[in-house]
Design an enzyme around this catalytic site. Structure first.
Site, short mmCIF file in Angstrom:
data_model
loop_
_atom_site.label_atom_id
_atom_site.label_comp_id
_atom_site.label_asym_id
_atom_site.label_seq_id
_atom_site.Cartn_x
_atom_site.Cartn_y
_atom_site.Cartn_z
N SER A 198 0.79 -1.24 0.00
CA SER A 198 0.00 0.00 0.00
C SER A 198 0.81 1.28 0.00
O SER A 198 0.23 2.36 -0.08
CB SER A 198 -0.95 0.01 1.20
OG SER A 198 -2.04 -0.85 0.97
N LYS A 245 0.06 3.75 -2.72
CA LYS A 245 -0.92 4.83 -2.64
C LYS A 245 -0.28 6.20 -2.55
O LYS A 245 -0.95 7.22 -2.78
CB LYS A 245 -1.86 4.58 -1.47
CG LYS A 245 -2.69 3.30 -1.62
CD LYS A 245 -3.62 3.08 -0.43
CE LYS A 245 -4.54 1.88 -0.67
NZ LYS A 245 -4.00 0.63 -0.17
N SER A 301 -6.09 3.51 4.40
CA SER A 301 -5.47 2.68 3.36
C SER A 301 -6.54 1.92 2.58
O SER A 301 -6.40 0.73 2.29
CB SER A 301 -4.44 1.72 3.95
OG SER A 301 -3.62 1.17 2.92
N LYS A 361 3.04 6.82 4.90
CA LYS A 361 2.17 5.71 4.50
C LYS A 361 2.77 4.36 4.86
O LYS A 361 3.98 4.16 4.80
CB LYS A 361 1.93 5.77 2.98
CG LYS A 361 0.87 4.83 2.49
CD LYS A 361 -0.52 5.23 2.94
CE LYS A 361 -1.56 4.15 2.68
NZ LYS A 361 -1.42 3.00 3.60
#
Length: 558
Positions: free
Chosen positions: A70, A73, A130, A232
């Protein structure tokens, strides 16, 4: 005397054959095979860089390809923010949710097809929760489709100099060929901070509230590490636990990227450890391939490993204790009401290079009392409200890419065109300069006065006039004088309650062909069912034409 080679057993012969085959392999080929097999067993890549200057403070295997999960992202957010800066979309642009977005795998918000989400709310849910469905919402709203948005992601990666990165989807769900590196993620984090400083708070939101639902940030440093500015997390079984973190202290801002840790607690503690060392002036690091310290991210040498290793077996199959999902750690702490330890028999799996011994000596700001690999309780997180649907300014915001009408071609001709591939073979006449065949509109021939009434009454011509001509109208007197079986005889239609009789006014206009009415028409076959009746009452069972009040026929007829 038997030769020596004839005295060898079959097993010895096969062994010598295999040895000769191995000896023929080049040393680089053997080394590359060993590296690809043992890449995951060596170390988890990391890098620490000064955000302002781009100077690398410490790194280990920072250019080794790795599955991004993730942290992908971050590129999704970068492309969206760049599109907003260019005016393609706006902060309040409403993006319609498609079936594809609603079917995204967890972690997700759970939006339904037909709902709308503004770009602002979608970005917040993407970076805090997320949410994989929000990644698709943003991709389709900015790029029109997931595939087109992935093309935009890769174009930006090339422009930024992210050598090891290739993106296939906007959410980081595992896909063969999707990969990045710690170095590339540090480059992307710097670009986000330097190009979009007005949106830096997107990456440090502690929690979100959607209705009655509260969602904490998956970044374990938030609420634990002093000076953290967010960024993140990422996790799939193939990648392990990844983290891109940003923190500031005494006027210095650092970026730490950690890849492939065995648990969410491990990645949080390791990132804190690296940040502590960076702020304290520590550095160095060489890694498996002896890269040594480098000055800038751009000067780091390429890795001899070309494909990201898959650590699924170590992370999700043989694991003991560590949480297996992004937010399992927070759920466990919420259930116990305090710090929770996720230690794996006193240390992490050996394939991560004994990282537990290193973590035990630092990262004290985030470690809990449950052991060297436990996390302290978070400070209270104040949630930020988000919502689904339009905002007050959505009506004047730019339209989302997946909500725009399909534009028509400005050079499209007004007449129909046809393209043929082989005119010589098909005999189709060529258009101008070998281009398309342009079909002109059909010529309109005016009907003779009164002919429309006869046609509307259901009259059928017994003979077919010449091409382009309209048969002259027959008066009632002429129809009565016509002999049975003659060429000019017509079948009298049965009377209808609503059918109007044909006008008996003689037509003043000449036939469309300009020829006298006595001209012999072209011969044609008579209708099989048409018989000259002696009286209107004895007319044959010819079907009348449908009238305005006649009952409709079934749709399957005719």
């Amino acid at each position: 005397m038997m030769a020596l080679s004839d005295q060898r057993t079959p097993i010895e012969t096969r062994r010598r054959s295999r040895f000769r085959s191995l000896a023929r392999l080049s040393l680089p080929a053997i080394l590359a095979g060993l590296l690809s097999c043992g890449a995951a067993a060596a170390a988890s890549p990391y890098v620490v860089v000064d955000a302002s200057s781009g100077r690398v403070l410490m790194q280990e295997d920072a250019t080794m390809p790795w599955h991004p999960a993730s942290v992908t992202k971050l590129m999704t957010a970068y492309v969206a923010l760049k599109a907003m800066r260019d005016g393609a979309v706006g902060w309040e642009t409403p993006i319609p949710v498609t079936v594809r977005a609603s079917r995204a795998a967890p972690s997700k918000i759970g939006v339904k097809p037909g709902q709308e989400v503004t770009l602002e709310n979608a970005l917040k849910m993407l970076l805090v929760k997320s949410a994989n469905d929000m990644a698709i919402v943003i991709a389709e709203g900015v790029g029109g489709s997931v595939e087109d948005f992935a093309t935009m992601m890769n174009a930006e990666a090339r422009r930024l100099g992210m050598r090891e990165s290739r993106f296939i989807n906007p959410n980081g769900l595992h896909a063969e060929g999707q990969q990045t590196s710690a170095r590339d993620m540090a480059i992307l984090a710097r670009a986000l901070l330097l190009e979009f400083p007005q949106h830096a708070d997107l990456f440090s939101i502690p929690a979100l509230q959607l209705g009655d639902r509260v969602m904490n940030n998956t970044n374990g440093l938030i609420g634990r590490y002093p000076g953290v500015e967010g960024m993140k997390t990422g996790f799939v079984c193939a990648s392990g636990f990844n983290l891109v973190a940003v923190a500031s202290r005494n006027g210095q801002r650092l970026i730490a990227v950690v890849m492939g840790e065995p648990s969410a607690a491990d990645r949080t503690i390791k990132a804190a450890t690296l940040l502590d060392k960076g702020f304290g002036g520590g550095g160095g690091g060489g890694g498996l391939f002896g890269f040594g310290a480098a000055t800038t991210l751009e000067s780091l040498p390429r890795s001899p490993v070309g494909v990201a290793p898959n650590v699924r077996e170590e992370i999700c199959v043989r694991r003991k204790g560590p949480p297996a999902s992004e937010d399992e750690l927070d759920r466990a702490q919420a259930a116990t009401g305090g710090p929770t330890s996720f230690s794996s028999d006193g240390g992490g799996p050996s394939f991560f290079g004994g990282s537990s011994m290193t973590l035990a000596s630092a990262g004290s700001s985030v470690r809990g009392a449950g052991g060297p690999r436990s996390l302290a309780a978070r400070a209270p997180l104040e949630p930020v409200a988000v919502f689904l649907g339009r905002s007050p300014g959505s009506g004047t915001a730019p339209v989302a890419a997946n909500a725009r009408p399909i534009p028509s071609r400005p050079d499209a001709p007004e007449t129909a065109t046809a393209f043929v591939g082989d005119r010589a073979r098909t005999g189709t006449p060529a258009g101008p300069a070998g281009g398309p065949i342009v079909l002109a509109p059909a010529a309109m021939v005016p009907l003779k006065a009164g002919a429309g009434a006869a046609i509307g009454a259901g009259a059928h011509a017994a003979t077919t006039p010449k091409l382009g001509a309209i048969a002259p109208k027959a008066t009632p007197a002429a129809a009565a004088k016509a002999a049975p079986g003659s060429a000019g005889a017509k079948a009298a239609p049965p009377k209808s309650a609503t059918a109007k009789p044909a006008s008996t006014k003689p037509a003043a206009a000449k036939p469309a062909t300009g020829k006298p009415t006595s001209a012999k028409p072209a011969t044609a076959a008579k209708p099989a069912a048409a018989k000259p009746p002696a009286k209107p009452a004895a007319a044959p069972a010819a079907k009348p034409a449908p009238s305005a009040t006649a009952p409709k026929k079934p749709a399957t007829d005719g």
